[in-house]
Design an enzyme around this catalytic site. Sequence first.
Site, short mmCIF file in Angstrom:
data_model
loop_
_atom_site.label_atom_id
_atom_site.label_comp_id
_atom_site.label_asym_id
_atom_site.label_seq_id
_atom_site.Cartn_x
_atom_site.Cartn_y
_atom_site.Cartn_z
N HIS A 127 0.95 -1.24 0.00
CA HIS A 127 0.08 -0.02 0.01
C HIS A 127 0.83 1.32 0.00
O HIS A 127 2.00 1.32 -0.33
CB HIS A 127 -0.93 -0.03 1.21
CG HIS A 127 -1.64 -1.44 1.31
ND1 HIS A 127 -2.79 -1.52 0.55
CD2 HIS A 127 -1.27 -2.49 1.92
CE1 HIS A 127 -3.33 -2.95 0.67
NE2 HIS A 127 -2.34 -3.39 1.51
N GLU A 143 -2.70 0.11 8.11
CA GLU A 143 -1.79 -0.96 7.50
C GLU A 143 -0.42 -0.26 7.18
O GLU A 143 0.55 -0.52 7.42
CB GLU A 143 -2.58 -1.73 6.53
CG GLU A 143 -1.50 -2.62 6.12
CD GLU A 143 -2.24 -3.65 5.07
OE1 GLU A 143 -1.51 -4.55 4.42
OE2 GLU A 143 -3.43 -3.41 4.60
N HIS A 174 2.64 -6.90 4.77
CA HIS A 174 1.29 -6.38 4.84
C HIS A 174 1.05 -6.56 6.32
O HIS A 174 1.49 -7.45 7.30
CB HIS A 174 0.37 -7.07 4.05
CG HIS A 174 0.57 -6.49 2.56
ND1 HIS A 174 -0.53 -5.83 1.83
CD2 HIS A 174 1.72 -7.04 1.72
CE1 HIS A 174 -0.03 -5.71 0.57
NE2 HIS A 174 1.22 -6.39 0.37
N GLU A 225 1.86 -11.74 6.25
CA GLU A 225 0.68 -10.80 6.86
C GLU A 225 0.91 -10.67 8.60
O GLU A 225 0.87 -11.62 9.02
CB GLU A 225 -0.88 -11.24 6.71
CG GLU A 225 -1.06 -11.41 5.36
CD GLU A 225 -1.81 -10.20 4.97
OE1 GLU A 225 -2.49 -9.99 3.97
OE2 GLU A 225 -1.75 -8.99 5.79
ZN ZN Z 1 -2.22 -5.16 2.61
#
Ligand code: ZN
Length: 469
Positions: A298, A313, A366, A431
């Site tokens: 992102h 995030e 992420h 993640e």
């Molecule tokens: Zn993400």
Amino acid sequence: MKLPWLMSGVLGTLSVLLISLSAEAARLQSWQFNQAQNQLIFSTDEPVQPRVQLLTDPVRLVIDLPNTSLERRRIREDGDGAIDEIEIRREDDDTARIVIELENEYTIDPTQVIVQGTSQTGWSVQLPPPRRLSRAERRANRDRETRIPIEVIPYVDAAVIQTVEVATNGRGVTIRADRPLTDYTSGWDQATSTYQIRIPQARLARDFTNPTLDNRSPLLSLRAQQAESDVVIGLQPAPGVQIGEISRVSQSLALSLAGRPQRRFVPGGTTRTRILPPLDQLPNVANQRVLIVIDPGHGGRDPGAIGIGGLRETDIVLEVSLRVAELLQQNGAEIILTRADEREVGLEPRVALANRANADIFVSIHANAISMSRPDVNGVETYFYSSAAGRELSAYLLDSLLEATGMNNRGVKEARFFVLRRTNMPASLVELGFVTGAEDAPRLADSNFRELLAKAVARGILQYIVDTF
Ligand SMILES: [Zn+2]
């Protein structure tokens, strides 16, 4: 009169073609007894369901074909050796009967007679070698008729898998069959860490052998196996090799492979235990001369997931990624970051950057999210796509994160994420935890915890390099 086919032994066969004018029933079209192989084959023009039994006094194998016509009422051929004669006759109005009669003092083991459909309309009857009866057996059998039914194995219309081979240029695997294979499934099997192609209603050819792989093969393993009525082909790509698409070419399936095999894992591959050093003793990889791309997810106008207390995030992954890059650099790796500040970068340029730089490893970082109404969902997971090397890298990263943080283990998973699919090198997507999770969110907001996450990610990558490159 003895027929030459019975006397010639090895090559001798006899065919008789019978053509009936009747259109109502099936017709016996041909039969052939091969003395060398003790085998009768016959065919009809329509499917029939034979009934087979072994009768005694004299010992004879009787094959009844219901609803089957014969042009001639009766055909008899004298046999040789232990076979006395073969007779084909109309048993009644709508049954044809084939009788293989043995010489007086011979018998066969009924449990070893194999009657098997070879096509919709073809059958083979395999006899075991006839055995001479003892005098006592002959006495006991005299004037006593017994009937032993013999099991008939129906024809199953299964595709026959003839060969499974790695292309000589190492760019694919070819599965050849006796017909087009329209129906198959494929994917990673978590339990065995293999990529599997499953072909239903198939069997391996009688002379099928699995290929042997040399140490330059793009595959670590390749095995076709019968799994009940399916054939399952399992394979494990070598590190650096990615599984591509499956295409159908006439009677073959071709699985494409991309990438070049890198140095091999120790035997056992992904299943071996990973030994991780303490977080304050990260391994140095200066000798391996590796280039690693770290991809903070992102950024810019895309903040990624937003969780409890407005936790973003993009903030988490940028801070952790910058620190990961620093740690990797300190330990001898070359680093490229796809972004180093709060800006928007598309997925395409992230991948292009890694591929153009010919990087050795790609790790995308992420943080996870689910509905705000699910604060009970917490934990870390890592993703790969299609390659054993990506899976292995993901396993190192997950192990290192779990060991460092004690977070909930959500496993190594396969997903078609763009950055995993399009990168040419071992790639993983991490993640780090759930910004929506009651357990994870406060920890992800804490800069001390982000430091711990960064060390764990760096350790996973570095140890993977030490063990693999
Ligand atoms: Zn993400």
